[in-house]
Design an enzyme around this catalytic site. Structure first.
Site, PDB file in Angstrom:
ATOM      1  N   HIS A  56       0.834  -1.207   0.000  1.00 45.77           N
ATOM      2  CA  HIS A  56       0.000   0.000   0.000  1.00 45.77           C
ATOM      3  C   HIS A  56       0.869   1.257   0.000  1.00 45.77           C
ATOM      4  O   HIS A  56       1.200   1.804   1.052  1.00 45.77           O
ATOM      5  CB  HIS A  56      -0.919  -0.031   1.231  1.00 45.77           C
ATOM      6  N   LEU A  59       2.349   6.739  -4.816  1.00 45.42           N
ATOM      7  CA  LEU A  59       3.533   7.327  -5.463  1.00 45.42           C
ATOM      8  C   LEU A  59       3.232   8.652  -6.162  1.00 45.42           C
ATOM      9  O   LEU A  59       4.158   9.375  -6.533  1.00 45.42           O
ATOM     10  CB  LEU A  59       4.148   6.321  -6.449  1.00 45.42           C
ATOM     11  N   ARG A  60       1.961   8.972  -6.366  1.00 45.94           N
ATOM     12  CA  ARG A  60       1.527  10.295  -6.872  1.00 45.94           C
ATOM     13  C   ARG A  60       1.874  10.589  -8.330  1.00 45.94           C
ATOM     14  O   ARG A  60       1.598  11.693  -8.803  1.00 45.94           O
ATOM     15  CB  ARG A  60       2.075  11.440  -6.001  1.00 45.94           C
ATOM     16  N   ASN A  90      -4.901   5.893  -7.030  1.00 46.76           N
ATOM     17  CA  ASN A  90      -5.537   7.217  -6.972  1.00 46.76           C
ATOM     18  C   ASN A  90      -4.604   8.339  -7.440  1.00 46.76           C
ATOM     19  O   ASN A  90      -4.381   9.327  -6.756  1.00 46.76           O
ATOM     20  CB  ASN A  90      -6.104   7.511  -5.572  1.00 46.76           C
ATOM     21  N   ASP A 150      -8.686   2.628  -3.368  1.00 44.12           N
ATOM     22  CA  ASP A 150      -8.202   3.218  -2.118  1.00 44.12           C
ATOM     23  C   ASP A 150      -8.184   4.747  -2.135  1.00 44.12           C
ATOM     24  O   ASP A 150      -7.797   5.382  -3.113  1.00 44.12           O
ATOM     25  CB  ASP A 150      -6.804   2.723  -1.758  1.00 44.12           C
ATOM     26  N   HIS A 177     -10.870  -0.178   0.789  1.00 39.82           N
ATOM     27  CA  HIS A 177     -10.748   0.920   1.754  1.00 39.82           C
ATOM     28  C   HIS A 177     -12.117   0.966   2.436  1.00 39.82           C
ATOM     29  O   HIS A 177     -13.076   1.479   1.865  1.00 39.82           O
ATOM     30  CB  HIS A 177     -10.416   2.213   0.994  1.00 39.82           C
ATOM     31  N   ASN A 276      -6.542   9.017   7.027  1.00 41.86           N
ATOM     32  CA  ASN A 276      -7.791   8.316   6.795  1.00 41.86           C
ATOM     33  C   ASN A 276      -7.524   6.824   6.569  1.00 41.86           C
ATOM     34  O   ASN A 276      -6.827   6.497   5.619  1.00 41.86           O
ATOM     35  CB  ASN A 276      -8.503   8.905   5.571  1.00 41.86           C
ATOM     36  N   ASP A 303       0.753   2.546   3.775  1.00 41.29           N
ATOM     37  CA  ASP A 303      -0.132   3.635   3.341  1.00 41.29           C
ATOM     38  C   ASP A 303       0.671   4.936   3.212  1.00 41.29           C
ATOM     39  O   ASP A 303       0.178   6.019   3.535  1.00 41.29           O
ATOM     40  CB  ASP A 303      -1.342   3.806   4.263  1.00 41.29           C
ATOM     41  N   HIS A 307       2.234  14.262   0.748  1.00 40.00           N
ATOM     42  CA  HIS A 307       1.427  15.433   0.370  1.00 40.00           C
ATOM     43  C   HIS A 307       2.320  16.664   0.338  1.00 40.00           C
ATOM     44  O   HIS A 307       3.194  16.834   1.199  1.00 40.00           O
ATOM     45  CB  HIS A 307       0.293  15.662   1.373  1.00 40.00           C
TER      46      HIS A 307
HETATM   47  O1  DOR Z   1      -4.831   9.017   4.657  1.00 38.77           O
HETATM   48  C1  DOR Z   1      -5.025   8.600   3.543  1.00 38.77           C
HETATM   49  N1  DOR Z   1      -4.363   9.102   2.486  1.00 38.77           N
HETATM   50  N2  DOR Z   1      -5.924   7.631   3.352  1.00 38.77           N
HETATM   51  C2  DOR Z   1      -6.289   7.220   2.117  1.00 38.77           C
HETATM   52  O2  DOR Z   1      -7.121   6.354   2.024  1.00 38.77           O
HETATM   53  C3  DOR Z   1      -5.727   7.861   0.929  1.00 38.77           C
HETATM   54  C4  DOR Z   1      -4.432   8.459   1.216  1.00 38.77           C
HETATM   55  C5  DOR Z   1      -3.960   9.411   0.152  1.00 38.77           C
HETATM   56  O3  DOR Z   1      -4.065   9.079  -1.041  1.00 38.77           O
HETATM   57  O4  DOR Z   1      -3.447  10.472   0.500  1.00 38.77           O
HETATM   58 ZN    ZN Z   2      -7.156   4.025   2.100  1.00 38.62          ZN
END
Ligand code: DOR
Ligand code: ZN
Length: 425
Positions: A56, A59-60, A90, A150, A177, A276, A303, A307
């Site tokens: 999980h 990588l953006r 995502n 997710d 998720h 989350n 996870d 950011h």
């Molecule tokens: O905290 C989270 N960040 N939970 C998620 O389900 C997605 C993730 C994100 O993509 O930043």
């Molecule tokens: Zn998630």
């Protein structure tokens, strides 16, 4: 290709031995090996683990290369002891077609620091309305086997059922998720005593538990493999225990942060702690730790959610959820589990490799095995300095904490990606 003779290393906590790495595999093991052509690494006091596997990782790339790229995330992973990561879907565009998953897979190969295994979206655009082209992603060069929306829950039970049915054809798995969206509208943190005190809208445990309960029943009904992302509550553990006792093909992960941190962190209003699912109570943390030791929770997954500063260093309500994880996961596991090397290897390498179907990963170093491994110094302690992380983002909740353990070297198919605690490139 350089050969490496690793001297005096404890393989998964066993008695010290030598490992000879040649032509991408572990060629020999045993005390007192000689290999005149090999580069010798003195690993006295170090533990060799099968390279860690993260099920999980965000990588953006494509879309938010300012927060992370496949390359920067791969470097962070290698420095954390990983040899394979599963890249969540995502991104922007979403990884919901063969084209996008192949692009991510190719970028991973070009970076060459870990194996990047793309995860495919379950629904088009993560919108939860129509199934994505699961078969085309499975048949693509990326050979996708894990599908997940997710960041979002596949909330529609009929879509979830169809996704579970579909992936059966190629032994795929749907990674959920678990978050009932109607129960978490406007949620800012865990619903409980602390949220009441702070006056913040709560994310109730039942929103996770209700979806897990539904989905284990669906998985049992259709006989498919289901994986639950980032389990965060004691109640979820009980639902999983019940499902596993019934023989449901369900696996589950817990994150390092849910094993260590609690909702009390929200009282700082520092958005680095916004995630989350949210940080829960001390009782949940205790239940998650026990479930991980017992095997009701199968694996630790990071996870890793990088950011950009402007998305994180703002008011709590506006901050994006998520925290970095790749470069600190092994240290947190060591802190939480202690030096239980076999358990750490199982939960952070062997089991995630099995779930993802990554056959050349998750194998203990032994003659003939692909040389995907990491060397850990369990006696070292390190202070986490955000500016020194390889990730493009800085949102670690462990800033300036002293953590146990240090990754000294990582090998991917016999080539070092990390040496002396530094990325080779
Ligand atoms: O905290 C989270 N960040 N939970 C998620 O389900 C997605 C993730 C994100 O993509 O930043
Ligand atoms: Zn998630």
């Amino acid at each position: 290709m350089t050969a490496y003779l690793i001297r005096n290393v404890s393989v998964v906590g066993g008695a010290p031995t030598d490992l000879l790495i040649r032509d991408g595999v572990v060629a020999e093991t045993g005390a007192g090996l000689t290999a005149p052509d090999a580069t010798v690494l003195d690993a006295t006091g170090l533990v060799a683990l099968p390279g860690l596997v993260d099920l999980h990782t965000h990588l953006r790339e494509p879309g938010r290369e300012d927060a992370e790229t496949v390359e920067s995330g791969s470097r962070a992973a290698a420095l954390g002891g990983y040899t394979a990561v599963c890249a969540m879907a995502n991104t922007s565009p979403v990884a919901d077609t063969a084209g996008v998953v192949e692009q991510v897979w190719r970028l991973g190969r070009e970076a060459g620091l870990v194996d990047v295994q793309p995860v495919g979206a379950v629904t088009v655009g993560l919108a939860g309305e129509r199934l994505a082209e699961l078969g085309a992603m499975a048949d693509s060069a990326a050979r996708v086997r894990i599908f997940s929306d997710d960041g979002h829950c596949v909330a529609d039970p009929k879509l979830m059922r169809r996704a579970l049915e579909y992936v059966k054809a190629f032994d795929g798995v749907v990674a959920q998720h678990a978050e009932e969206p109607r129960l978490t509208e406007g949620a800012q943190m865990h619903e409980g005593e602390v949220s009441t005190r702070l006056g913040l809208t709560g994310w109730p445990a039942v929103a996770e538990e209700a979806i897990i309960a539904r989905d284990v029943l669906l998985a049992e009904h259709v006989g498919s493999r289901l994986h639950i992302c980032h389990v965060s509550t004691a109640g979820s553990v009980e639902v999983l225990r019940h499902a596993k006792a019934r023989g449901v093909k369900v696996t589950a992960e817990v994150t390092p942060h849910h094993l260590l941190l609690t909702d009390e962190k929200a009282t700082t209003y520092d958005p680095v702690y916004k995630v989350n699912p949210p940080l829960r109570t001390a009782a949940d943390v205790a239940a998650l730790r026990a479930a991980l030791a017992e095997g009701v929770i199968d694996i630790v997954a990071t996870d890793h959610a990088p950011h950009a500063v402007e998305d994180k260093e703002c008011e709590w309500a506006y901050a994006r959820p998520g925290m970095l994880g790749l470069e600190t996961a092994l240290s947190i596991a060591l802190d939480v589990l202690g030096p239980q090397w076999d358990l750490i290897a199982e939960r952070m390498s062997r089991a995630p490799a099995r779930i993802a179907g990554l056959d050349s990963h998750g194998l203990d170093p032994a003659p003939g095995v692909p040389a995907n491994l990491t060397l850990v110094d369990p006696a070292a302690r390190r202070i986490v300095e955000p500016a020194e992380l390889a990730s493009r983002s800085r949102n670690t909740p462990y800033a300036r904490m002293t953590l146990p353990g240090r990754i000294v070297a990582t090998f991917l198919r016999g080539e070092p990606t990390v040496l002396d605690g530094k990325a080779v490139r």
